[in-house]
Design a protein around this motif. Structure first.
Motif, PDB file in Angstrom:
ATOM      1  N   SER A   1      41.359  55.036 102.322  1.00 28.32           N
ATOM      2  CA  SER A   1      40.540  54.234 103.234  1.00 28.32           C
ATOM      3  C   SER A   1      39.845  53.093 102.503  1.00 28.32           C
ATOM      4  N   VAL A   2      39.241  53.393 101.360  1.00 27.09           N
ATOM      5  CA  VAL A   2      38.534  52.353 100.607  1.00 27.09           C
ATOM      6  C   VAL A   2      39.519  51.304 100.094  1.00 27.09           C
ATOM      7  N   TRP A   3      40.675  51.749  99.621  1.00 30.58           N
ATOM      8  CA  TRP A   3      41.674  50.818  99.090  1.00 30.58           C
ATOM      9  C   TRP A   3      42.131  49.830 100.152  1.00 30.58           C
ATOM     10  N   TRP A   4      42.426  50.324 101.350  1.00 27.99           N
ATOM     11  CA  TRP A   4      42.967  49.444 102.387  1.00 27.99           C
ATOM     12  C   TRP A   4      41.884  48.709 103.152  1.00 27.99           C
TER      13      TRP A   4
ATOM     14  N   GLY B   1      47.989  34.676 105.240  1.00 21.09           N
ATOM     15  CA  GLY B   1      46.841  33.869 104.862  1.00 21.09           C
ATOM     16  C   GLY B   1      45.664  34.031 105.812  1.00 21.09           C
ATOM     17  N   GLY B   2      45.665  35.118 106.591  1.00 18.00           N
ATOM     18  CA  GLY B   2      44.591  35.354 107.562  1.00 18.00           C
ATOM     19  C   GLY B   2      44.916  34.855 108.954  1.00 18.00           C
ATOM     20  N   GLY B   3      46.006  34.146 109.104  1.00 12.63           N
ATOM     21  CA  GLY B   3      46.384  33.576 110.402  1.00 12.63           C
ATOM     22  C   GLY B   3      47.405  34.437 111.119  1.00 12.63           C
ATOM     23  N   PRO B   4      47.976  33.892 112.183  1.00 11.28           N
ATOM     24  CA  PRO B   4      47.623  32.611 112.827  1.00 11.28           C
ATOM     25  C   PRO B   4      46.242  32.670 113.487  1.00 11.28           C
ATOM     26  N   GLY B   5      45.465  31.609 113.322  1.00 12.50           N
ATOM     27  CA  GLY B   5      44.081  31.620 113.801  1.00 12.50           C
ATOM     28  C   GLY B   5      43.280  32.605 112.982  1.00 12.50           C
ATOM     29  N   THR B   6      42.708  33.585 113.639  1.00 11.18           N
ATOM     30  CA  THR B   6      41.963  34.654 112.955  1.00 11.18           C
ATOM     31  C   THR B   6      42.587  36.021 113.227  1.00 11.18           C
ATOM     32  N   ALA B   7      43.885  36.036 113.556  1.00 16.36           N
ATOM     33  CA  ALA B   7      44.551  37.287 113.953  1.00 16.36           C
ATOM     34  C   ALA B   7      44.567  38.312 112.843  1.00 16.36           C
ATOM     35  N   THR B   8      44.652  37.878 111.593  1.00 17.88           N
ATOM     36  CA  THR B   8      44.669  38.809 110.462  1.00 17.88           C
ATOM     37  C   THR B   8      43.578  38.450 109.440  1.00 17.88           C
ATOM     38  N   ASP B   9      42.495  37.885 109.919  1.00 18.87           N
ATOM     39  CA  ASP B   9      41.413  37.439 109.032  1.00 18.87           C
ATOM     40  C   ASP B   9      40.522  38.621 108.658  1.00 18.87           C
ATOM     41  N   LEU B  10      40.995  39.435 107.730  1.00 17.52           N
ATOM     42  CA  LEU B  10      40.214  40.579 107.264  1.00 17.52           C
ATOM     43  C   LEU B  10      39.004  40.088 106.477  1.00 17.52           C
ATOM     44  N   ILE B  11      38.029  40.965 106.280  1.00 12.43           N
ATOM     45  CA  ILE B  11      36.783  40.559 105.620  1.00 12.43           C
ATOM     46  C   ILE B  11      37.050  40.108 104.183  1.00 12.43           C
ATOM     47  N   SER B  12      38.032  40.697 103.512  1.00  9.07           N
ATOM     48  CA  SER B  12      38.349  40.289 102.134  1.00  9.07           C
ATOM     49  C   SER B  12      38.850  38.852 102.096  1.00  9.07           C
ATOM     50  N   LEU B  13      39.683  38.471 103.069  1.00  9.28           N
ATOM     51  CA  LEU B  13      40.183  37.102 103.140  1.00  9.28           C
ATOM     52  C   LEU B  13      39.067  36.136 103.525  1.00  9.28           C
TER      53      LEU B  13
ATOM     54  N   SER C   1      35.173  40.015 111.831  1.00 13.56           N
ATOM     55  CA  SER C   1      36.021  40.264 110.673  1.00 13.56           C
ATOM     56  C   SER C   1      35.928  41.720 110.205  1.00 13.56           C
ATOM     57  N   VAL C   2      34.724  42.282 110.208  1.00 12.24           N
ATOM     58  CA  VAL C   2      34.544  43.676 109.780  1.00 12.24           C
ATOM     59  C   VAL C   2      35.212  44.633 110.763  1.00 12.24           C
ATOM     60  N   LEU C   3      35.055  44.394 112.061  1.00 14.91           N
ATOM     61  CA  LEU C   3      35.688  45.260 113.067  1.00 14.91           C
ATOM     62  C   LEU C   3      37.206  45.202 112.964  1.00 14.91           C
ATOM     63  N   LEU C   4      37.744  43.985 112.742  1.00 15.17           N
ATOM     64  CA  LEU C   4      39.192  43.852 112.569  1.00 15.17           C
ATOM     65  C   LEU C   4      39.652  44.620 111.333  1.00 15.17           C
ATOM     66  N   THR C   5      38.842  44.577 110.271  1.00 17.79           N
ATOM     67  CA  THR C   5      39.179  45.300 109.046  1.00 17.79           C
ATOM     68  C   THR C   5      39.139  46.806 109.267  1.00 17.79           C
ATOM     69  N   PHE C   6      38.161  47.281 110.025  1.00 19.50           N
ATOM     70  CA  PHE C   6      38.103  48.703 110.346  1.00 19.50           C
ATOM     71  C   PHE C   6      39.331  49.126 111.151  1.00 19.50           C
ATOM     72  N   LEU C   7      39.727  48.322 112.137  1.00 17.30           N
ATOM     73  CA  LEU C   7      40.917  48.631 112.924  1.00 17.30           C
ATOM     74  C   LEU C   7      42.148  48.664 112.028  1.00 17.30           C
ATOM     75  N   PHE C   8      42.255  47.685 111.151  1.00 12.07           N
ATOM     76  CA  PHE C   8      43.359  47.621 110.193  1.00 12.07           C
ATOM     77  C   PHE C   8      43.386  48.882 109.330  1.00 12.07           C
ATOM     78  N   MET C   9      42.231  49.268 108.790  1.00  9.59           N
ATOM     79  CA  MET C   9      42.147  50.441 107.924  1.00  9.59           C
ATOM     80  C   MET C   9      42.539  51.710 108.670  1.00  9.59           C
ATOM     81  N   ILE C  10      42.029  51.882 109.886  1.00  2.85           N
ATOM     82  CA  ILE C  10      42.306  53.098 110.657  1.00  2.85           C
ATOM     83  C   ILE C  10      43.800  53.229 110.948  1.00  2.85           C
ATOM     84  N   LEU C  11      44.420  52.132 111.381  1.00  8.46           N
ATOM     85  CA  LEU C  11      45.847  52.166 111.716  1.00  8.46           C
ATOM     86  C   LEU C  11      46.698  52.440 110.475  1.00  8.46           C
ATOM     87  N   VAL C  12      46.374  51.772 109.376  1.00  5.95           N
ATOM     88  CA  VAL C  12      47.163  51.932 108.156  1.00  5.95           C
ATOM     89  C   VAL C  12      47.013  53.351 107.589  1.00  5.95           C
TER      90      VAL C  12
END
Length: 300
Positions: free
Chosen positions: A233-236, A248-260, A78-89
């Motif tokens: 960076s901190v905001w996103w 909602g974090g889905g489908p599966g865990t595709a968008t399951d960020l650490i906040s969710l 979840s943390v790695l996915l969040t880091f990837l999300f943050m970097i891209l955004v």
């Protein structure tokens, strides 16, 4: 002599009253900060040491949930996915924001109108943006599929938010669109603070556009860039509303960020102690992000 002695205590009392007046003015803000920020943080740290549902279950577990966070693959994923999300955004924000700021920094007819138009995404609430793009990306009646089909780019409807492969990039694209105005505005203000004399001197010295950018624009924007990249960076990294409303974090865990993940642990599983511990770790991660940025972008 006696008159001077009487005058001094009077002046001292007036100074104390003046200082007390200042404390009275700031006391409402201080009380609100303590009630809404400091107390919840302290209470969150307290909760992180207990296995609790906040009602009738209070079992002291110490550092168990902190240790689990570093041994469970769920947390790392979840943390790695969040880091990837943050970097891209954040990268998308800076690319689009810098291009638009450079254009809007030039003088042309209607510049003020375009500045207002490009600021609009930041003014809308995140929930409104999320619902709007959920309708746009709807696989049955969404306008995005209709436009792409009319252009011959796709032959059948695509489930943008229902596909494990497309949900994450779709959410990233929406978050980039929502957040670029902040970066654009900050960079634009920085560009307007750079004197045109510096560019003229650089041209006289034979510097081309690229060298002017590296030696004049970038150093001039460095203070603004440092602040902006930390805030963005901190905001996103702790983004919740847009992603939760769209997938909602889905489908599966595709968008399951650490906040969710933390929200689900607390309010779906009723494991508030574990959620609090993970929230404290995310707070530390956000602090380290800002620390690293300040180290990398510090003024030589």
């Amino acid at each position: 002599m006696a008159a001077a002695t009487k005058e001094k205590p009077a002046t001292s009392r007036k100074l104390r009253r003046y200082q007390l007046g200042g404390y009275r003015f700031i006391s409402p803000a201080v009380i609100m900060m303590v009630a809404l920020i400091i107390y919840p943080m302290i209470y969150g740290v307290y909760l992180s040491f207990y296995n609790t549902n906040l009602v009738n279950k209070w079992k002291f577990v110490g550092l168990k949930y902190y240790l689990q966070a570093f041994t469970q693959s769920e947390f790392y994923t979840s943390v790695l996915l969040t880091f990837l999300f943050m970097i891209l955004v954040v990268a998308g924000h800076f690319i689009i924001g810098f291009i638009l700021a450079s254009v809007l920094n030039k003088k042309f007819v209607g510049r003020t109108i375009f500045r207002v138009i490009f600021m609009l995404p930041w003014l809308f609430p995140e929930t409104v943006i999320a619902l709007l793009f959920t309708w746009i990306m709807n696989p049955m009646y969404g306008v995005l599929n209709s436009i792409l089909k009319s252009l011959g780019i796709i032959s059948s409807n695509i489930s943008w938010l229902g596909s494990a492969q497309l949900a994450f990039p779709s959410v990233v694209a929406v978050c980039i669109w929502k957040g670029y105005p902040l970066v654009m505005t900050m960079i634009l203000s920085g560009l307007q603070g750079i004197s045109s004399d510096l560019y003229e001197a650089a041209r006289i010295d034979g510097a081309n556009k690229w060298k002017q950018f590296l030696n004049v624009t970038v150093p001039g924007l460095k203070p603004v860039l440092t602040t902006t990249i930390i805030l963005d960076s901190v905001w996103w990294f702790k983004q919740y509303t847009l992603v939760y409303t769209m997938t909602g974090g889905g489908p599966g865990t595709a968008t399951d960020l650490i906040s969710l993940n933390i929200y689900g642990t607390a309010f779906n599983d009723l494991r508030f102690g574990k959620a609090a511990a993970w929230g404290i770790i995310v707070f530390v991660i956000c602090y380290l992000i800002s620390k690293v940025y300040r180290m990398v972008l510090k003024d030589e």
